[in-house]
Design a protein around this motif. Structure first.
Motif, PDB file in Angstrom:
ATOM      1  N   ASN A  44       0.844  -1.197   0.000  1.00  0.00           N
ATOM      2  CA  ASN A  44       0.000   0.000   0.000  1.00  0.00           C
ATOM      3  C   ASN A  44       0.876   1.243   0.000  1.00  0.00           C
ATOM      4  N   SER A  45       1.262   1.663  -1.178  1.00  0.00           N
ATOM      5  CA  SER A  45       2.103   2.840  -1.361  1.00  0.00           C
ATOM      6  C   SER A  45       1.296   4.115  -1.169  1.00  0.00           C
ATOM      7  N   LEU A  90       0.789  -0.941  -4.948  1.00  0.00           N
ATOM      8  CA  LEU A  90       1.994  -1.185  -5.731  1.00  0.00           C
ATOM      9  C   LEU A  90       2.216  -2.685  -5.870  1.00  0.00           C
ATOM     10  N   ALA A  91       2.372  -3.156  -7.104  1.00  0.00           N
ATOM     11  CA  ALA A  91       2.670  -4.566  -7.341  1.00  0.00           C
ATOM     12  C   ALA A  91       4.130  -4.847  -6.992  1.00  0.00           C
ATOM     13  N   LEU A  92       4.354  -5.886  -6.209  1.00  0.00           N
ATOM     14  CA  LEU A  92       5.692  -6.356  -5.878  1.00  0.00           C
ATOM     15  C   LEU A  92       5.880  -7.721  -6.532  1.00  0.00           C
ATOM     16  N   PRO A 116       8.965  -3.036   4.903  1.00  0.00           N
ATOM     17  CA  PRO A 116       9.417  -2.008   5.852  1.00  0.00           C
ATOM     18  C   PRO A 116      10.332  -0.977   5.203  1.00  0.00           C
ATOM     19  N   MET A 117      11.164  -1.435   4.273  1.00  0.00           N
ATOM     20  CA  MET A 117      12.058  -0.506   3.579  1.00  0.00           C
ATOM     21  C   MET A 117      11.270   0.507   2.752  1.00  0.00           C
ATOM     22  N   LEU A 118      10.294   0.043   1.987  1.00  0.00           N
ATOM     23  CA  LEU A 118       9.496   0.957   1.179  1.00  0.00           C
ATOM     24  C   LEU A 118       8.736   1.951   2.048  1.00  0.00           C
ATOM     25  N   THR A 119       8.268   1.500   3.198  1.00  0.00           N
ATOM     26  CA  THR A 119       7.579   2.403   4.128  1.00  0.00           C
ATOM     27  C   THR A 119       8.504   3.529   4.568  1.00  0.00           C
ATOM     28  N   CYS A 120       9.727   3.185   4.913  1.00  0.00           N
ATOM     29  CA  CYS A 120      10.703   4.195   5.351  1.00  0.00           C
ATOM     30  C   CYS A 120      11.072   5.135   4.214  1.00  0.00           C
ATOM     31  N   PHE A 121      11.339   4.599   3.041  1.00  0.00           N
ATOM     32  CA  PHE A 121      11.769   5.439   1.929  1.00  0.00           C
ATOM     33  C   PHE A 121      10.649   6.366   1.462  1.00  0.00           C
ATOM     34  N   GLY A 135       9.292  10.383  -0.500  1.00  0.00           N
ATOM     35  CA  GLY A 135       8.055  10.511  -1.248  1.00  0.00           C
ATOM     36  C   GLY A 135       7.609   9.184  -1.833  1.00  0.00           C
ATOM     37  N   PRO A 136       6.453   9.154  -2.489  1.00  0.00           N
ATOM     38  CA  PRO A 136       5.903   7.900  -3.006  1.00  0.00           C
ATOM     39  C   PRO A 136       6.865   7.180  -3.954  1.00  0.00           C
ATOM     40  N   TYR A 137       6.777   5.860  -3.950  1.00  0.00           N
ATOM     41  CA  TYR A 137       7.564   5.087  -4.912  1.00  0.00           C
ATOM     42  C   TYR A 137       7.298   5.647  -6.306  1.00  0.00           C
ATOM     43  N   PRO A 138       8.352   5.960  -7.077  1.00  0.00           N
ATOM     44  CA  PRO A 138       8.146   6.764  -8.288  1.00  0.00           C
ATOM     45  C   PRO A 138       7.607   6.027  -9.509  1.00  0.00           C
ATOM     46  N   PHE A 139       7.569   4.686  -9.492  1.00  0.00           N
ATOM     47  CA  PHE A 139       7.173   3.950 -10.697  1.00  0.00           C
ATOM     48  C   PHE A 139       6.002   3.013 -10.397  1.00  0.00           C
ATOM     49  N   THR A 140       4.946   3.582  -9.840  1.00  0.00           N
ATOM     50  CA  THR A 140       3.824   2.787  -9.349  1.00  0.00           C
ATOM     51  C   THR A 140       3.177   1.960 -10.458  1.00  0.00           C
ATOM     52  N   ARG A 141       2.949   2.533 -11.623  1.00  0.00           N
ATOM     53  CA  ARG A 141       2.287   1.803 -12.712  1.00  0.00           C
ATOM     54  C   ARG A 141       3.082   0.558 -13.115  1.00  0.00           C
ATOM     55  N   ASP A 142       4.394   0.691 -13.159  1.00  0.00           N
ATOM     56  CA  ASP A 142       5.235  -0.413 -13.624  1.00  0.00           C
ATOM     57  C   ASP A 142       5.599  -1.390 -12.515  1.00  0.00           C
TER      58      ASP A 142
END
Length: 373
Positions: free
Chosen positions: A58-59, A64-66, A88-93, A98-105
């Protein structure tokens, strides 16, 4: 991106897997689509007997697809291991950058025969599911940080590759700070300090595709420069606003060192040109000369002695006036050296007049210290 491979093999590339088509003579064609700007060096393809382990996160920008592409004999190991490391890493970053930059991909890890590489949305991973002494997989953390630093924001010239690597290395300590605490982050940085060579400028020659660097200072010296700047600014709300704003302002674009310097100056309302000149263009670290001077009190009405802290920047670029923190007998205070000698009178307990000691906080500031004691 379309690649034809023999049947029985899976091909992983960047972006979204759009199609797998049976071709001819035992070949399948894999078609991947990248919907964001991408560096040429971020384009990759991997062919092997891969299994696809799918998850979601949940970005801030949505679901976000992992996807983790691992060799088929590592499927169950990877399923548990990557889930514990990545989310946990994505939550911190996302908190810091800011939001993960490549959400669509989507976000992807691909098992490879080499250590790692920040291929956009298909990060190469070859660290053999190994945690470091701090309890995290630094290849996942470092290479994933490049999704922000290097992939979303990309250098205009490889001479300034510090903008990619320094921030990604610094992100390792920020992840540890987010996950544990700030002291753990400082200890982590201290462990990296011995890797700093100070033999060549962090910024290299322009216009020559500068790649084969003789040291790793774009990683470790750059990360320590950022840690130093944070402590100089001495305002974490402002510091993290600078980092976050830099991402938002230049997302999916090319950047220069001057872009970052300009933003720091604008946000702080101060001029940090000399600071960046010192750390990016000079080889040597700034040298702080500092001494404790004991002055015998000749006033017979007063007992004891007086101590002066004497200090100045002995070696630094013109206009360098970076403050540093000093600890004297357990009390921490800030001094503001310039190239001119200054004296600060220390208020001390008369009973401690013979045991007074000073310590410059080199765990916070990347400097050399020269003392007369």
């Amino acid at each position: 991106i379309s690649i034809q491979v023999p049947e029985g093999y899976f091909c992983v590339s960047n972006g979204q897997l759009k199609d797998i088509k049976n071709m001819y003579s035992g070949y399948n064609q894999f078609t991947w689509l990248v919907t964001y700007p991408i560096n040429t060096y971020d384009v990759t393809l991997n062919i092997g007997k891969y299994d696809r382990v799918h998850d979601t996160f949940n970005s801030k920008a949505g679901v976000l697809a992992l996807d983790y592409f691992v060799l088929d004999y590592h499927t169950e190991q990877a399923r548990a291991y990557f889930s514990r490391q990545v989310k946990p890493m994505l939550t911190c970053f996302e908190k810091y950058f800011g939001p993960y930059p490549f959400t669509r991909d989507g976000y992807g890890l691909v098992e490879t025969s080499y250590w790692g590489m920040e291929h956009q949305g298909a990060i190469s991973y070859g660290n053999h599911f190994t945690l470091n002494e701090n309890g995290f997989d630094f290849i996942i953390v470092h290479e994933s940080a490049h999704e922000w630093w290097g992939n979303s924001l990309s250098v205009s010239d490889q001479a300034e590759m510090w903008l990619n690597e320094s921030f990604a290395t610094y992100a390792e300590s920020l992840y540890l700070e987010c996950w544990k605490n700030r002291e753990a982050a400082y200890a982590y940085l201290e462990g990296q300090r011995s890797n700093i060579a100070n033999r060549y400028p962090v910024i290299g020659p322009f216009g020559v595709n500068y790649y084969q660097r003789p040291d790793n200072d774009i990683y470790y010296k750059g990360a320590w420069m950022l840690n130093t700047l944070r402590n100089v600014i001495n305002n974490d709300s402002l510091w993290f606003n600078i980092i976050y704003s830099f991402q938002e302002k230049y997302k999916y674009g090319n950047i220069t060192s001057e872009d970052f310097v300009r933003l720091v100056n604008e946000k702080t309302g101060k001029n940090y040109d000399a600071f960046f000149e010192q750390y990016l263009y000079q080889t040597a670290l700034p040298v702080l000369s500092i001494d404790l001077v004991r002055v015998v009190n000749i006033d017979t009405k007063t007992e004891g002695t007086k101590w002066l802290l004497s200090y100045y920047w002995k070696s630094a670029v013109k206009g360098f006036d970076m403050p540093v923190d000093v600890e004297v007998n357990g009390k921490i205070f800030r001094i503001f050296p310039t190239d001119k000698q200054k004296n600060k009178e220390l208020k001390t307990d008369p009973s401690q007049s013979d045991t007074i000691k000073e310590k410059v906080r080199t765990d916070r500031f990347l400097i050399e210290v020269e003392t007369g004691k």
